[in-house]
Design a protein around this motif. Structure first.
Motif, PDB file in Angstrom:
ATOM      1  N   PRO A  22       0.810  -1.225   0.000  1.00 47.05           N
ATOM      2  CA  PRO A  22       0.000   0.000   0.000  1.00 47.05           C
ATOM      3  C   PRO A  22       0.838   1.269   0.000  1.00 47.05           C
ATOM      4  CG  PRO A  22      -0.404  -1.344   1.975  1.00 47.05           C
ATOM      5  CD  PRO A  22       0.519  -2.118   1.123  1.00 47.05           C
ATOM      6  N   GLU A  23       2.066   1.194   0.505  1.00 47.36           N
ATOM      7  CA  GLU A  23       2.880   2.418   0.570  1.00 47.36           C
ATOM      8  C   GLU A  23       3.244   2.943  -0.817  1.00 47.36           C
ATOM      9  OE1 GLU A  23       3.905  -0.581   1.191  1.00 47.36           O
ATOM     10  OE2 GLU A  23       6.007  -0.899   0.645  1.00 47.36           O
ATOM     11  N   LEU A  24       3.103   2.084  -1.846  1.00 46.48           N
ATOM     12  CA  LEU A  24       3.451   2.525  -3.204  1.00 46.48           C
ATOM     13  C   LEU A  24       2.409   3.489  -3.786  1.00 46.48           C
ATOM     14  CD1 LEU A  24       4.742  -0.782  -4.868  1.00 46.48           C
ATOM     15  CD2 LEU A  24       6.069   1.067  -3.840  1.00 46.48           C
ATOM     16  N   ALA A  25       1.196   3.453  -3.272  1.00 43.37           N
ATOM     17  CA  ALA A  25       0.124   4.304  -3.808  1.00 43.37           C
ATOM     18  C   ALA A  25       0.524   5.776  -3.714  1.00 43.37           C
ATOM     19  CB  ALA A  25      -1.170   4.055  -3.047  1.00 43.37           C
ATOM     20  N   GLY A  26       0.326   6.487  -4.818  1.00 42.15           N
ATOM     21  CA  GLY A  26       0.660   7.910  -4.845  1.00 42.15           C
ATOM     22  C   GLY A  26       2.072   8.186  -5.336  1.00 42.15           C
ATOM     23  N   ARG A  27       2.892   7.140  -5.430  1.00 39.77           N
ATOM     24  CA  ARG A  27       4.237   7.341  -5.967  1.00 39.77           C
ATOM     25  C   ARG A  27       4.180   7.249  -7.497  1.00 39.77           C
ATOM     26  NH1 ARG A  27       7.640   3.653  -1.505  1.00 39.77           N
ATOM     27  NH2 ARG A  27       6.788   4.757   0.292  1.00 39.77           N
ATOM     28  N   THR A  28       5.295   7.625  -8.127  1.00 39.95           N
ATOM     29  CA  THR A  28       5.357   7.635  -9.594  1.00 39.95           C
ATOM     30  C   THR A  28       6.503   6.766 -10.078  1.00 39.95           C
ATOM     31  OG1 THR A  28       4.486   9.885  -9.663  1.00 39.95           O
ATOM     32  CG2 THR A  28       5.620   9.104 -11.637  1.00 39.95           C
ATOM     33  N   VAL A  29       6.228   6.020 -11.152  1.00 42.85           N
ATOM     34  CA  VAL A  29       7.242   5.151 -11.746  1.00 42.85           C
ATOM     35  C   VAL A  29       7.383   5.449 -13.236  1.00 42.85           C
ATOM     36  CG1 VAL A  29       5.647   3.245 -12.385  1.00 42.85           C
ATOM     37  CG2 VAL A  29       8.044   2.739 -11.876  1.00 42.85           C
ATOM     38  N   ASP A  97      15.486  11.595 -20.336  1.00 43.91           N
ATOM     39  CA  ASP A  97      15.200  12.894 -19.700  1.00 43.91           C
ATOM     40  C   ASP A  97      13.769  13.322 -19.996  1.00 43.91           C
ATOM     41  OD1 ASP A  97      17.762  12.965 -18.698  1.00 43.91           O
ATOM     42  OD2 ASP A  97      18.548  14.237 -20.305  1.00 43.91           O
ATOM     43  N   ALA A  98      13.309  13.032 -21.218  1.00 44.25           N
ATOM     44  CA  ALA A  98      11.935  13.406 -21.577  1.00 44.25           C
ATOM     45  C   ALA A  98      10.924  12.582 -20.767  1.00 44.25           C
ATOM     46  CB  ALA A  98      11.717  13.207 -23.076  1.00 44.25           C
ATOM     47  N   LEU A  99      11.228  11.305 -20.527  1.00 40.87           N
ATOM     48  CA  LEU A  99      10.326  10.481 -19.710  1.00 40.87           C
ATOM     49  C   LEU A  99      10.234  11.045 -18.287  1.00 40.87           C
ATOM     50  CD1 LEU A  99      11.376   6.859 -20.790  1.00 40.87           C
ATOM     51  CD2 LEU A  99       9.154   7.955 -21.184  1.00 40.87           C
ATOM     52  N   ALA A 100      11.382  11.417 -17.737  1.00 43.28           N
ATOM     53  CA  ALA A 100      11.388  11.981 -16.375  1.00 43.28           C
ATOM     54  C   ALA A 100      10.597  13.285 -16.351  1.00 43.28           C
ATOM     55  CB  ALA A 100      12.823  12.209 -15.910  1.00 43.28           C
ATOM     56  N   ALA A 101      10.800  14.108 -17.382  1.00 41.82           N
ATOM     57  CA  ALA A 101      10.088  15.393 -17.430  1.00 41.82           C
ATOM     58  C   ALA A 101       8.585  15.168 -17.524  1.00 41.82           C
ATOM     59  CB  ALA A 101      10.589  16.221 -18.615  1.00 41.82           C
ATOM     60  N   THR A 102       8.182  14.173 -18.321  1.00 39.70           N
ATOM     61  CA  THR A 102       6.749  13.862 -18.446  1.00 39.70           C
ATOM     62  C   THR A 102       6.168  13.459 -17.093  1.00 39.70           C
ATOM     63  OG1 THR A 102       7.042  13.138 -20.724  1.00 39.70           O
ATOM     64  CG2 THR A 102       5.072  12.353 -19.596  1.00 39.70           C
ATOM     65  N   ALA A 103       6.899  12.613 -16.375  1.00 43.95           N
ATOM     66  CA  ALA A 103       6.421  12.154 -15.059  1.00 43.95           C
ATOM     67  C   ALA A 103       6.292  13.329 -14.097  1.00 43.95           C
ATOM     68  CB  ALA A 103       7.381  11.105 -14.496  1.00 43.95           C
ATOM     69  N   LEU A 104       7.296  14.180 -14.089  1.00 47.42           N
ATOM     70  CA  LEU A 104       7.284  15.295 -13.131  1.00 47.42           C
ATOM     71  C   LEU A 104       6.184  16.299 -13.479  1.00 47.42           C
ATOM     72  CD1 LEU A 104      11.124  15.699 -12.668  1.00 47.42           C
ATOM     73  CD2 LEU A 104       9.462  14.973 -10.937  1.00 47.42           C
ATOM     74  N   GLU A 105       6.013  16.515 -14.772  1.00 51.07           N
ATOM     75  CA  GLU A 105       4.984  17.465 -15.200  1.00 51.07           C
ATOM     76  C   GLU A 105       3.587  16.939 -14.880  1.00 51.07           C
ATOM     77  OE1 GLU A 105       3.646  19.232 -19.437  1.00 51.07           O
ATOM     78  OE2 GLU A 105       5.808  18.980 -19.129  1.00 51.07           O
ATOM     79  N   ALA A 106       3.363  15.644 -15.159  1.00 56.73           N
ATOM     80  CA  ALA A 106       2.015  15.084 -14.980  1.00 56.73           C
ATOM     81  C   ALA A 106       1.704  14.772 -13.520  1.00 56.73           C
ATOM     82  CB  ALA A 106       1.874  13.814 -15.820  1.00 56.73           C
ATOM     83  N   PHE A 107       2.705  14.279 -12.789  1.00 61.05           N
ATOM     84  CA  PHE A 107       2.417  13.739 -11.454  1.00 61.05           C
ATOM     85  C   PHE A 107       3.151  14.465 -10.316  1.00 61.05           C
ATOM     86  CE2 PHE A 107       2.152   9.943 -14.387  1.00 61.05           C
ATOM     87  CZ  PHE A 107       0.762  10.012 -14.520  1.00 61.05           C
ATOM     88  N   ARG A 109       6.054  14.205  -9.153  1.00 58.64           N
ATOM     89  CA  ARG A 109       7.102  13.478  -8.428  1.00 58.64           C
ATOM     90  C   ARG A 109       7.535  12.263  -9.245  1.00 58.64           C
ATOM     91  NH1 ARG A 109       4.579  11.220  -2.961  1.00 58.64           N
ATOM     92  NH2 ARG A 109       6.370   9.817  -3.041  1.00 58.64           N
ATOM     93  N   LEU A 110       8.721  11.792  -8.947  1.00 56.93           N
ATOM     94  CA  LEU A 110       9.245  10.602  -9.622  1.00 56.93           C
ATOM     95  C   LEU A 110      10.054   9.831  -8.588  1.00 56.93           C
ATOM     96  CD1 LEU A 110       9.946   8.809 -12.019  1.00 56.93           C
ATOM     97  CD2 LEU A 110      11.692  10.471 -12.699  1.00 56.93           C
ATOM     98  N   ASP A 111       9.605   8.609  -8.297  1.00 58.10           N
ATOM     99  CA  ASP A 111      10.177   7.849  -7.177  1.00 58.10           C
ATOM    100  C   ASP A 111      10.865   6.564  -7.603  1.00 58.10           C
ATOM    101  OD1 ASP A 111       8.487   9.375  -4.956  1.00 58.10           O
ATOM    102  OD2 ASP A 111       7.104   8.796  -6.572  1.00 58.10           O
ATOM    103  N   MET A 112      10.463   5.990  -8.739  1.00 63.90           N
ATOM    104  CA  MET A 112      10.918   4.637  -9.106  1.00 63.90           C
ATOM    105  C   MET A 112      11.159   4.589 -10.606  1.00 63.90           C
ATOM    106  SD  MET A 112       7.980   2.620  -6.906  1.00 63.90           S
ATOM    107  CE  MET A 112       6.577   3.511  -7.569  1.00 63.90           C
ATOM    108  N   TRP A 113      12.157   3.788 -10.995  1.00 63.61           N
ATOM    109  CA  TRP A 113      12.505   3.727 -12.423  1.00 63.61           C
ATOM    110  C   TRP A 113      12.803   2.274 -12.779  1.00 63.61           C
ATOM    111  CZ3 TRP A 113      13.215   8.150 -15.652  1.00 63.61           C
ATOM    112  CH2 TRP A 113      13.642   7.847 -16.950  1.00 63.61           C
ATOM    113  N   VAL A 114      12.143   1.746 -13.804  1.00 62.43           N
ATOM    114  CA  VAL A 114      12.355   0.354 -14.207  1.00 62.43           C
ATOM    115  C   VAL A 114      12.938   0.312 -15.616  1.00 62.43           C
ATOM    116  CG1 VAL A 114      11.294  -1.910 -14.502  1.00 62.43           C
ATOM    117  CG2 VAL A 114      10.388  -0.333 -12.771  1.00 62.43           C
ATOM    118  N   ASN A 115      14.201  -0.085 -15.716  1.00 61.31           N
ATOM    119  CA  ASN A 115      14.865  -0.247 -17.014  1.00 61.31           C
ATOM    120  C   ASN A 115      14.520  -1.632 -17.549  1.00 61.31           C
ATOM    121  OD1 ASN A 115      16.416   2.223 -17.384  1.00 61.31           O
ATOM    122  ND2 ASN A 115      17.612   1.565 -15.614  1.00 61.31           N
TER     123      ASN A 115
END
Ligand SMILES: NC(=O)c1ccc[n+]([C@@H]2O[C@H](COP(=O)([O-])OP(=O)(O)OC[C@H]3O[C@@H](n4cnc5c(N)ncnc54)[C@H](O)[C@@H]3O)[C@@H](O)[C@H]2O)c1
Length: 276
Positions: A22-29, A97-107, A109-115
């Motif tokens: 449940p702690e993942l709710a509200g985070r961004t990936v 960088d564009a993916l990170a910018a999209t996440a930050l703009e839309a949500f 925050r950015l907490d997690m990244w899956v390559n």
């Protein structure tokens, strides 16, 4: 065990895993290579747990369509996260960088990244072409470095974060006609350790997952060829293919706070095939 394990040739068990974080709710990936296969499932299951997600894929149309389908399927799920799908070529640092910018703009925050993006070429060792080698390393290795760099630069500014890289059982087993892929995944495994050591002091955890034969388009040829399936299953002690949701079980753990003291690890999700 469910019917799913006996009603298909690879005996794939696609029933949901009960693990909830449940702690993942509200985070961004951000998940790369999410236009199909495991990446698409990761985005959907994380969104189901309330995570906002940006999926990036070389095939931007497929990615956008997948994001729309996931959004429609989760419409009735209370507290589900939002999903955005965009085109992104992981061999281009600017795309990360564009993916990170999209996440930050839309949500915000950015907490997690899956390559996750990867390619799986096949050739006898002596037939591997320079182009094939370059593409394989460029996507499977360089893509992980560039994604890790973008994620780490951002995580440093916010006091930490989590990165998960998709390696493979191929990192430790030498399957024939797959030398380029095997060696690229060995690089991902060791890169993960290097990143974990270097980024740990910034509270950035970096782990990898090492799937075995998982039922996706990447391994469709195994399902479609009875002899190949027999050979494949003979190297799997559990004697069945894995389902993407079974890999998600490991991913969700690694992203969660339950893994807050886990870094530099490689978790096999391979039915035991690393040992055979
Ligand atoms: N399926 C398996 O059995 C298996 C086993 C071990 C490891 N893996 C790894 O897991 C990851 C996901 O595998 P999958 O089975 O879901 O694969 P898949 O082939 O079904 O999906 C891979 C996705 O990556 C995308 N992609 C390819 N090149 C890209 C690029 N340059 N930039 C952005 N996206 C790109 C593709 O368009 C595709 O949507 C890969 O890294 C793969 O190597 C898979």
């Amino acid at each position: 065990m469910t019917d799913a394990t006996t009603s298909n040739p690879g005996r794939v068990d696609t029933s949901p895993l009960p693990a909830l974080y449940p702690e993942l709710a509200g985070r961004t990936v951000v998940v790369t290579g999410a236009g199909r296969g495991m990446g698409a499932l990761f985005v959907e299951e994380l969104a189901r747990q309330g995570v906002n997600a940006v999926g990036g894929d070389l095939d931007g149309d497929a990615m956008a369509a997948v994001a729309e389908q996931i959004t429609a399927r989760l419409a009735d799920v209370e507290g589900a996260g939002r999903v955005i799908g965009v085109g992104a070529d992981v061999t281009d640092p600017a795309a990360h960088d564009a993916l990170a910018a999209t996440a930050l703009e839309a949500f915000g925050r950015l907490d997690m990244w899956v390559n996750n993006a990867g390619v799986f070429p096949q050739a006898d060792f002596t037939d591997i072409s320079p182009q094939q080698l370059a593409t394989t390393y460029s996507v499977n290795v360089n893509g992980v470095v560039y994604g890790g760099q973008t994620a780490a630069r951002h995580f440093r500014t916010v006091g930490g974060g989590v990165i998960v890289n998709m390696a493979s059982v191929a990192a430790v087993r030498a399957r024939v006609t797959r030398a380029a892929y095997n060696s690229s995944k060995a690089a991902v495994k060791h890169l993960t350790t290097c990143m974990a050591v270097e980024l740990g002091p910034d509270d950035i955890r970096v782990n990898s997952i090492a799937p075995g034969f998982i039922d996706t388009e990447m391994t469709r040829w195994v399902q479609e060829d009875a002899a190949a399936l027999d050979r494949a299953l003979s190297t799997v002690p559990l004697r069945r293919l894995g389902a993407p949701v079974e890999v998600f079980g490991a991913l969700a753990f690694l992203l969660s706070d339950s893994a807050r003291y886990v870094t530099g690890a490689s978790i096999p999700v391979d039915g035991g095939s690393q040992h055979v």
